[in-house]
Structures are given as C-alpha cells and as structure tokens.
Design a protein around this motif. Sequence first.
Motif, PDB file in Angstrom:
ATOM      1  N   LEU A  43      49.287 -56.732  55.433  1.00 53.59           N
ATOM      2  CA  LEU A  43      49.182 -55.422  54.785  1.00 53.59           C
ATOM      3  C   LEU A  43      48.307 -54.401  55.534  1.00 53.59           C
ATOM      4  N   PRO A  44      47.109 -54.782  56.019  1.00 58.84           N
ATOM      5  CA  PRO A  44      46.306 -53.767  56.724  1.00 58.84           C
ATOM      6  C   PRO A  44      47.050 -53.186  57.923  1.00 58.84           C
ATOM      7  N   CYS A  45      47.769 -54.025  58.637  1.00 59.20           N
ATOM      8  CA  CYS A  45      48.507 -53.558  59.818  1.00 59.20           C
ATOM      9  C   CYS A  45      49.675 -52.675  59.397  1.00 59.20           C
ATOM     10  N   LEU A  46      50.370 -53.072  58.339  1.00 59.99           N
ATOM     11  CA  LEU A  46      51.524 -52.287  57.887  1.00 59.99           C
ATOM     12  C   LEU A  46      51.094 -50.904  57.419  1.00 59.99           C
ATOM     13  N   LYS A  47      49.894 -50.846  56.829  1.00 61.22           N
ATOM     14  CA  LYS A  47      49.367 -49.551  56.402  1.00 61.22           C
ATOM     15  C   LYS A  47      49.215 -48.624  57.603  1.00 61.22           C
ATOM     16  N   VAL A  48      48.601 -49.157  58.643  1.00 59.44           N
ATOM     17  CA  VAL A  48      48.396 -48.366  59.866  1.00 59.44           C
ATOM     18  C   VAL A  48      49.755 -47.961  60.442  1.00 59.44           C
ATOM     19  N   ALA A  49      50.696 -48.906  60.439  1.00 58.53           N
ATOM     20  CA  ALA A  49      52.023 -48.630  60.976  1.00 58.53           C
ATOM     21  C   ALA A  49      52.672 -47.482  60.210  1.00 58.53           C
ATOM     22  N   GLN A  50      52.548 -47.546  58.887  1.00 63.25           N
ATOM     23  CA  GLN A  50      53.153 -46.510  58.054  1.00 63.25           C
ATOM     24  C   GLN A  50      52.563 -45.143  58.382  1.00 63.25           C
ATOM     25  N   GLU A  51      51.220 -45.114  58.524  1.00 63.76           N
ATOM     26  CA  GLU A  51      50.560 -43.837  58.850  1.00 63.76           C
ATOM     27  C   GLU A  51      51.046 -43.298  60.192  1.00 63.76           C
ATOM     28  N   ALA A  52      51.377 -44.224  61.104  1.00 71.13           N
ATOM     29  CA  ALA A  52      51.837 -43.796  62.428  1.00 71.13           C
ATOM     30  C   ALA A  52      53.333 -43.488  62.428  1.00 71.13           C
ATOM     31  N   GLY A  53      53.963 -43.576  61.260  1.00 72.90           N
ATOM     32  CA  GLY A  53      55.374 -43.234  61.177  1.00 72.90           C
ATOM     33  C   GLY A  53      56.310 -44.308  61.698  1.00 72.90           C
ATOM     34  N   VAL A  54      55.805 -45.538  61.756  1.00 76.42           N
ATOM     35  CA  VAL A  54      56.648 -46.643  62.215  1.00 76.42           C
ATOM     36  C   VAL A  54      57.423 -47.184  61.013  1.00 76.42           C
ATOM     37  N   LYS A  55      58.727 -47.393  61.200  1.00 80.10           N
ATOM     38  CA  LYS A  55      59.525 -47.953  60.104  1.00 80.10           C
ATOM     39  C   LYS A  55      59.215 -49.443  59.966  1.00 80.10           C
ATOM     40  N   ILE A  56      59.096 -49.887  58.707  1.00 80.35           N
ATOM     41  CA  ILE A  56      58.728 -51.279  58.457  1.00 80.35           C
ATOM     42  C   ILE A  56      59.887 -52.011  57.800  1.00 80.35           C
ATOM     43  N   VAL A  57      60.204 -53.184  58.333  1.00 79.59           N
ATOM     44  CA  VAL A  57      61.270 -53.993  57.758  1.00 79.59           C
ATOM     45  C   VAL A  57      60.704 -55.348  57.343  1.00 79.59           C
ATOM     46  N   ASP A  58      61.059 -55.754  56.144  1.00 79.00           N
ATOM     47  CA  ASP A  58      60.619 -57.056  55.652  1.00 79.00           C
ATOM     48  C   ASP A  58      61.718 -58.069  55.962  1.00 79.00           C
ATOM     49  N   LEU A  59      61.480 -58.847  56.984  1.00 84.65           N
ATOM     50  CA  LEU A  59      62.460 -59.847  57.398  1.00 84.65           C
ATOM     51  C   LEU A  59      62.279 -61.108  56.563  1.00 84.65           C
ATOM     52  N   ASP A  60      63.354 -61.600  55.991  1.00 90.53           N
ATOM     53  CA  ASP A  60      63.341 -62.839  55.214  1.00 90.53           C
ATOM     54  C   ASP A  60      62.562 -62.750  53.897  1.00 90.53           C
ATOM     55  N   ASN A  61      62.429 -61.543  53.385  1.00 91.11           N
ATOM     56  CA  ASN A  61      61.831 -61.357  52.047  1.00 91.11           C
ATOM     57  C   ASN A  61      60.498 -62.056  51.840  1.00 91.11           C
ATOM     58  N   ASN A  62      59.564 -61.812  52.726  1.00 91.07           N
ATOM     59  CA  ASN A  62      58.254 -62.426  52.546  1.00 91.07           C
ATOM     60  C   ASN A  62      57.262 -61.512  51.838  1.00 91.07           C
ATOM     61  N   LEU A  63      57.596 -60.228  51.772  1.00 93.13           N
ATOM     62  CA  LEU A  63      56.664 -59.305  51.137  1.00 93.13           C
ATOM     63  C   LEU A  63      57.025 -59.151  49.667  1.00 93.13           C
ATOM     64  N   ASP A  64      55.999 -58.880  48.882  1.00 89.75           N
ATOM     65  CA  ASP A  64      56.168 -58.774  47.442  1.00 89.75           C
ATOM     66  C   ASP A  64      56.178 -57.285  47.079  1.00 89.75           C
ATOM     67  N   GLN A  65      57.269 -56.830  46.469  1.00 81.97           N
ATOM     68  CA  GLN A  65      57.403 -55.398  46.182  1.00 81.97           C
ATOM     69  C   GLN A  65      56.255 -54.885  45.316  1.00 81.97           C
ATOM     70  N   ALA A  66      55.823 -55.695  44.347  1.00 83.64           N
ATOM     71  CA  ALA A  66      54.745 -55.257  43.451  1.00 83.64           C
ATOM     72  C   ALA A  66      53.461 -55.003  44.240  1.00 83.64           C
ATOM     73  N   VAL A  67      53.179 -55.907  45.187  1.00 83.73           N
ATOM     74  CA  VAL A  67      51.971 -55.757  46.004  1.00 83.73           C
ATOM     75  C   VAL A  67      52.110 -54.535  46.915  1.00 83.73           C
TER      76      VAL A  67
END
Lengths: 330, 329
Positions: B104-128
């Motif tokens: 999550l901390p890395c994905l946050k930074v990625a999002q701020e940098a405008g990088v598209k994020i893909v959840d491969l194999d459904n490991n991320l929890d939508q609620a979180v």
Amino acid sequence: MASEMAQPGLWARVQRAAVERLHIRLESLLVLVALSAVMAVLSPYFLSFSNFLNILLATSTIGVLAIAATFVIGSGGLDLSLGSVMGLSGVAGAFVAVNLGWWSPLAVVACIIAGGIAGYINGQLVTRAFVPAFIVTLGMLGLARGLALVISQGRAIYGLPPEIVYIGQGRPFGVPMPVILLVLTAIVAHCLLAYTRFGRHTLAVGDSEGAARAAGIRVEHHRRIIYTLSGALAGLAGLLFTARVNAGDPTAGINYELTAITAAIIGGTNLFGGRASILGTMIGALIMGVLQNGLTLLAVQSYYQQMAIGAVLILAVFIDQYQVRKESRV
Amino acid sequence: MPAFIPKINRFTLAFGVAMALCAATSAKADDAEYGVLMKTLANPFWGAMSQGVEAGAKGAGVKIFEQAAESDQAAEPQLNLCNTMLERKPAAMITAAINSTNLLPCLKVAQEAGVKIVDLDNNLDQAVLDKEGIKVTFHIGSDNNAAGAQGAEYLVSKLGKDAKGPVLVIEGLSGNITGEKRAKGFADKLKELAPGLEIVASLPGDWDRGKAASIATDTLTAHPDLVAIFCANDGMALGAVESVYAAGKGPQVTIIGVDGNSDAVKSIKEGRLNASVAQLPYLVGKQAVENVKKALAGEKVEDSIAVPTLVLTKEVIDAGKEPMLEYVK
C-alpha cells in the motif's frame, strides 16, 4: 596507485586510523563506494535523492536487526531468532493497538517489550541452562513465530492508528521516519559499543570468555543483557516493519536473521566474537541494499540478486580474513 | 600493506565486469514501460503467469520490466522492490501483492505519480483500498469461487444428481482467502446440485501434500464408503490420490483438485486424479498486459476481470480440442 607505492605506509596509517577512530575497515567502505559508482554508471536512475532514500528505507529494518546481530556476535554469541522475534513484536504491537484498542504509545512499548522478553529468555537459557546459543535461539525462532501466528490467528492485523503508521510512513523534512530511527539507533549503538565500558566488556567476553572472567567481568550477567538488548532491537525492527506496512504480519521477518548476520559479517564483525563495529555493520547493510536496489533498477531477476549477495558475503569475509592474517603475520 | 591496493582494484574490476554483463542483458528504460511485480517465481503458477505477461507484452508491443520477491512470504522485500521499480517511472504497475496491505505505501506513491495500478490475481482488498484512497485501474484474476463451483458441477455430472454418499473437502491454509473461496464455491454448488452428496468433513490441509494424504487416510477410516474428495489445490489432491489408492479405493473415490499444474495433468493422463479445475495463470498474465494497454490508451476497461477456468479431465486432455488447453502450462 603509484603514489601509494611511493609512500609506503600511508595506506596502513589511514587504515589504522579508521580502525582506531571509526572502528571500521576501509575495504568495506571501498567496496560500497565502488559498487555505488558502478551502479551509477549502469543505471540512470541510481543517482537521485529519492533513490538514495529508497535504499536507506529498504535497509532500515534489516539495519536495526543487524545492529542487534553485531552486539550478539561480537560477544561470541549468536541470535537466530531475530527475524521471528521481529515478527512476534510487530504482531504484539498491532494486537495492543488494534485488537485491544489501547493508546498508541503503549503499542510501541509492547513491540519493544515483547522483543526484550524473548531476548531475555534466550539469555537465561544460554547462561543458566547451558544450552548452546545456536539451539536456544533456533528454538526461539520457532517459538516466537508460532506465538505470532497464534496471537494473530494466522492473519495480518491490519489498520494501525495513524501515530504508529507515521513511524513507518511519515517523512519529516522529507526523510522517512524508519531511516531517521535507524540512524539514531546506529549512533547510540556505535557509542555504546565503541566508547563505553559496556562495549569493551562485550568485545572482551567475545574475545576470550576466560580472560574476561579473570578480569572480573560478570560474563553470564553481561550475556543476558546482550541477548535482551538484541531482542529489544528486534522489537524495534518489528515496530518499524508493522508501521511501514500498516499491519502486524505474523510472517514478517522470515529469514531476516540471516540477512542481518550477513550485514554484520560483511561489515567486519568476527563470527566468533571479539571484533565488531556498528559503523562497519551499517556499511555491510548498505552494500547489500545498494546491490539489491541497483540490480532491481537494472531489471536483473531476483534469483541473480540472491546469488550476488551470497557472492559479496564470501568476498567480504575473504578480504577481511586476508587483512587479519596479514596483520597477524606482521 | 600497499600490495593490498591492487587486490581491491581487481575486485572492483570484477564487480564492474559482472555489473556490465548484467546491464548488457537488461532492457533499457522506455516511456511505455510497464512494471510487473510478482510474488515469487519459485512456483509454477507464477512462472506461467510470468510467461503470459511476456507473451502479452510481445503481442501488444509494449516493454515490461519484471521483478519478483524471493518467496511468497517476503512482504517487506516486495515493498522495497516496488519502491525501487517506481524509480524507473513506469507507465503502469501490474502488481501481485503478497498480502492485501504490504504494497500500500508504494501504491500510494505510484498513484500520486500518475502510474496506473493493476491488481494481478486479486490480492488486494477493495475495502482496504477504499480506506487508503487508492484507486486500482482494474483487478484481474481467476474467480476462485467459480473454480470451486466448477469442481462441484464436474462431480455431479460424473455421479448424477441423485448420487448419495460422504464427501471430503480439504481446504487450504486456514485464513487464506483463495482456499476459502474455492472450498466455499464447491460446498455451495454441491448443496444446490446434489443434496444427497453430504460433506462429512472440511479440514485445512495447509496446501501440504503430506497433510492432505493423512486427512484422506483418516477420513477413509471413518467413512469407508467415501465417494469424493475436493481439494483446494492440486498438490493436496495428489496427496489424497496416493492415500486413496493405497487404501485400495482408487476407482471408488472421485478426486478433484484446483490449479491444473503439470503434475496434476500427468496424474490425470495416467488415470489417477479425476479432474483439476485449471486456473489459467498464463491467460491472466496475458490479459493483464493487454488490458493495461487499453486503459492507457483511454479505452474503458472493466473494474474486475475474471479470467475463465477450465475443468481438466482425461477426456478433455486426450481429445485436445478445448481451445483454452493451450494456456495450460
């Protein structure tokens, strides 16, 4: 190189000054600088402030564990439970903060106390039950991991209070908190080991237990303190980890003890005790951090990264032994 | 002592040469580069996923930059990898997180940098993710619930709707969401299709072949008329197969696994394992890259992409007509 030849003894004097004043061997520093230079040449992404912080951040938990390993190994002991105790501590802290909902500072204390207790038990068993440290801490490796899984019921405890998350993710003055804490811990540990009686006793015990005893050092008592300190530092690493990933993960720190011990050895700590340096250990940890970071930037597969780190370990100890032999011949 | 100086330099030289070799084999950066961060490649499932990603990238004409953690428990090292990968400024990060929180901390930074994020194999929890304010471009993976249901459908098609008898379910590691979904999908569908088939035990086999074998042996002792065993993965199913044959009840018990790994395919061909619900990681990897390209081009992509699963049986494999068979690796 020619100038070195022209003034024989300069390198030796610089080296001796480094060993005496900073307690490091220059070879490890040279390897770090050379490695960084190579990475900088090969990857355009390597030399940037944010990447520099990445390396330090990636080194923070391992760095704290490596400091623990330096004390223990320097005193002639061994702690294989570092990674598991780190996992247990993180879970304990998350349990206190999330499941019990207690005040955040108590969770921080819980991390360090949990680690300290595990370390204290290690120390008691090593010094009173006469079970070798290898076995005691190997047992603790399983015990602590199992307890972490029991407390967390096998699942990460997610959602820590913001104050704790700040310890892992906050960036005062743009510098990540774990980096700041690592540096502070390293400075305190360096002073403790290099400039206090406690530090001298640690190395004396590691050098020759018999001589230390003859000199009036309470060897067993000292060892118990060191194992407790090691556990508490693992607790601090657990806190950093938990805060960083915002979850008390019972699987945190698997195999970290080996990486931490590797960092200490690369940094010049003698595996059999008697010689240790916190600055050296930090350099060792950074060598591994730079190697991993650089190889990742170069898109080298992780399998090769593991091989590279193994090779560096052997190389570092080889250089170190080469130096030690040379000195003993003189 | 000066003699030591050239020594060091030789080491430095060796380093340099080694690094240069590494660099020579590695790809140079590109604007349209996609970062792909896997769990670990030391598992055939992720190996096949990785092949699929490479094939997808080749087909779509995009550059990928792939890394994997050393084990599927190396949560923090994976986060470190993620941070480092961002330094190369990828256009997208396709991530198979080790757990739902570690990246999550890395994905946050990625999002701020405008990088598209893909959840491969459904490991991320939508609620979180919602709680953390992270928006994922899409989730992609196999539907584990459906895979379990397909296992039940196969069993009922083999034994008939009116079949009766005890059934054993061997679950994955307790608390693991993938195993839970597969076991639940199977149980729910079985109840619906053939109520006469009663699940007499549903026990965690911890993804462990040996443990599953012991569970199968014990259950056969308690229920000698056992008709079927459903295992949440192939490794455990293969363990159960050995127990069942050792007990001399091979033909009597229908055994179904999930994954479609190469050992399972071999066992199915030999007529021992009855079926495996194949997840098609190769296809998941391939479609992930293809959909990222679409998303980056501004096309609409579904939030959650379920890649179909395929029931592998001796008939299906021998016939070789199923088009999706080519994705079984």
